[in-house]
Design a protein around this motif. Sequence first.
Motif, PDB file in Angstrom:
ATOM      1  N   CYS A 195       0.817  -1.217   0.000  1.00 11.25           N
ATOM      2  CA  CYS A 195       0.000   0.000   0.000  1.00 11.25           C
ATOM      3  C   CYS A 195       0.855   1.274   0.000  1.00 11.25           C
ATOM      4  CB  CYS A 195      -0.981  -0.001   1.170  1.00 11.25           C
ATOM      5  SG  CYS A 195      -0.202  -0.094   2.785  1.00 11.25           S
ATOM      6  N   ILE A 196       2.170   1.117  -0.009  1.00 15.01           N
ATOM      7  CA  ILE A 196       3.066   2.277  -0.099  1.00 15.01           C
ATOM      8  C   ILE A 196       3.896   2.127  -1.361  1.00 15.01           C
ATOM      9  CG2 ILE A 196       5.013   3.494   0.948  1.00 15.01           C
ATOM     10  CD1 ILE A 196       3.993   2.541   3.668  1.00 15.01           C
ATOM     11  N   LYS A 197       3.864   3.156  -2.190  1.00 17.42           N
ATOM     12  CA  LYS A 197       4.664   3.165  -3.417  1.00 17.42           C
ATOM     13  C   LYS A 197       5.348   4.516  -3.541  1.00 17.42           C
ATOM     14  CE  LYS A 197       2.231  -0.163  -6.219  1.00 17.42           C
ATOM     15  NZ  LYS A 197       2.924  -1.032  -7.089  1.00 17.42           N
ATOM     16  N   SER A 198       6.662   4.454  -3.702  1.00 15.30           N
ATOM     17  CA  SER A 198       7.466   5.674  -3.866  1.00 15.30           C
ATOM     18  C   SER A 198       7.203   6.697  -2.768  1.00 15.30           C
ATOM     19  CB  SER A 198       7.211   6.297  -5.235  1.00 15.30           C
ATOM     20  OG  SER A 198       7.470   5.382  -6.256  1.00 15.30           O
TER      21      SER A 198
ATOM     22  N   CYS B  21      -3.841   3.570  -0.540  1.00 13.31           N
ATOM     23  CA  CYS B  21      -4.803   2.667   0.088  1.00 13.31           C
ATOM     24  C   CYS B  21      -6.056   3.451   0.474  1.00 13.31           C
ATOM     25  CB  CYS B  21      -4.170   2.032   1.320  1.00 13.31           C
ATOM     26  SG  CYS B  21      -5.265   0.956   2.242  1.00 13.31           S
ATOM     27  N   GLU B  22      -7.212   2.841   0.242  1.00  8.44           N
ATOM     28  CA  GLU B  22      -8.478   3.474   0.595  1.00  8.44           C
ATOM     29  C   GLU B  22      -8.631   3.642   2.113  1.00  8.44           C
ATOM     30  OE1 GLU B  22     -11.308   0.702  -0.916  1.00  8.44           O
ATOM     31  OE2 GLU B  22     -10.731   1.060  -3.001  1.00  8.44           O
ATOM     32  N   ARG B  23      -7.991   2.785   2.879  1.00 10.65           N
ATOM     33  CA  ARG B  23      -8.141   2.792   4.332  1.00 10.65           C
ATOM     34  C   ARG B  23      -7.042   3.586   5.029  1.00 10.65           C
ATOM     35  NH1 ARG B  23     -10.744  -1.042   7.206  1.00 10.65           N
ATOM     36  NH2 ARG B  23      -8.902  -1.160   8.518  1.00 10.65           N
ATOM     37  N   ALA B  24      -6.201   4.286   4.290  1.00 12.78           N
ATOM     38  CA  ALA B  24      -5.048   4.975   4.876  1.00 12.78           C
ATOM     39  C   ALA B  24      -5.432   5.935   5.998  1.00 12.78           C
ATOM     40  CB  ALA B  24      -4.289   5.719   3.785  1.00 12.78           C
ATOM     41  N   ALA B  25      -6.535   6.630   5.854  1.00 12.93           N
ATOM     42  CA  ALA B  25      -6.938   7.626   6.854  1.00 12.93           C
ATOM     43  C   ALA B  25      -7.219   6.992   8.216  1.00 12.93           C
ATOM     44  CB  ALA B  25      -8.162   8.401   6.371  1.00 12.93           C
ATOM     45  N   GLU B  26      -7.749   5.778   8.227  1.00 16.65           N
ATOM     46  CA  GLU B  26      -8.043   5.137   9.510  1.00 16.65           C
ATOM     47  C   GLU B  26      -7.059   4.023   9.881  1.00 16.65           C
ATOM     48  OE1 GLU B  26     -10.710   3.344   6.357  1.00 16.65           O
ATOM     49  OE2 GLU B  26     -10.669   5.355   7.134  1.00 16.65           O
ATOM     50  N   CYS B  27      -6.057   3.798   9.059  1.00 13.94           N
ATOM     51  CA  CYS B  27      -5.095   2.727   9.327  1.00 13.94           C
ATOM     52  C   CYS B  27      -4.057   3.182  10.351  1.00 13.94           C
ATOM     53  CB  CYS B  27      -4.392   2.294   8.039  1.00 13.94           C
ATOM     54  SG  CYS B  27      -3.233   0.948   8.308  1.00 13.94           S
ATOM     55  N   MET B  28      -3.999   2.493  11.448  1.00 17.54           N
ATOM     56  CA  MET B  28      -3.091   2.846  12.544  1.00 17.54           C
ATOM     57  C   MET B  28      -1.641   2.451  12.253  1.00 17.54           C
ATOM     58  SD  MET B  28      -5.370   3.773  15.220  1.00 17.54           S
ATOM     59  CE  MET B  28      -4.411   3.564  16.641  1.00 17.54           C
ATOM     60  N   THR B  29      -1.435   1.609  11.228  1.00 21.10           N
ATOM     61  CA  THR B  29      -0.082   1.137  10.953  1.00 21.10           C
ATOM     62  C   THR B  29       0.653   1.957   9.886  1.00 21.10           C
ATOM     63  OG1 THR B  29      -0.834  -0.471   9.305  1.00 21.10           O
ATOM     64  CG2 THR B  29      -0.683  -1.218  11.613  1.00 21.10           C
ATOM     65  N   VAL B  30      -0.046   2.837   9.197  1.00 23.77           N
ATOM     66  CA  VAL B  30       0.574   3.623   8.122  1.00 23.77           C
ATOM     67  C   VAL B  30       1.836   4.359   8.579  1.00 23.77           C
ATOM     68  CG1 VAL B  30       0.263   5.642   6.605  1.00 23.77           C
ATOM     69  CG2 VAL B  30      -1.423   3.820   6.612  1.00 23.77           C
TER      70      VAL B  30
END
Length: 132
Positions: A92-95, A100-109
């Motif tokens: 879900c991470i590129k460059s 990712c659609e869930r990036a805003a609520e993803c605690m692991t980002v």
Amino acid sequence: MNVTSKGRYALRIMIDLAQHRDDGFISLKTVSERTELSMKYLEMIVGSLKKAELVLSSRGKEGGYKLNRTPAEYGVGDILRCIEDNLSPVSCIKSGSVCCERAAECMTVPMWMELDDIINAYVDTVSLEDLL
């Protein structure tokens, strides 16, 4: 981070060219014999290295490939990034960007982003000269 065989082989090719940099242009056949890699695979990889301006090429009887800089001027990160689609630890991470659609609520980002930064910083500190 999962470096593919293509990325590993690109490093082998670049190391071979660095080891023999005083020999002028080196044919792919010679590189193939020394690295034990198939010509077809080499052609594909060297095409990407040339497109990224990491190697020079020359046609003809004395043709082949060679580095266009000193080994110390090549970062392993530059070589891998020209070959690999993504060096990030997660898909879900590129460059350095989150895809990712869930990036805003993803605690692991934040953790994955920091790990991505660490990986890129490390491969950028290792030069082709260091590998020699």
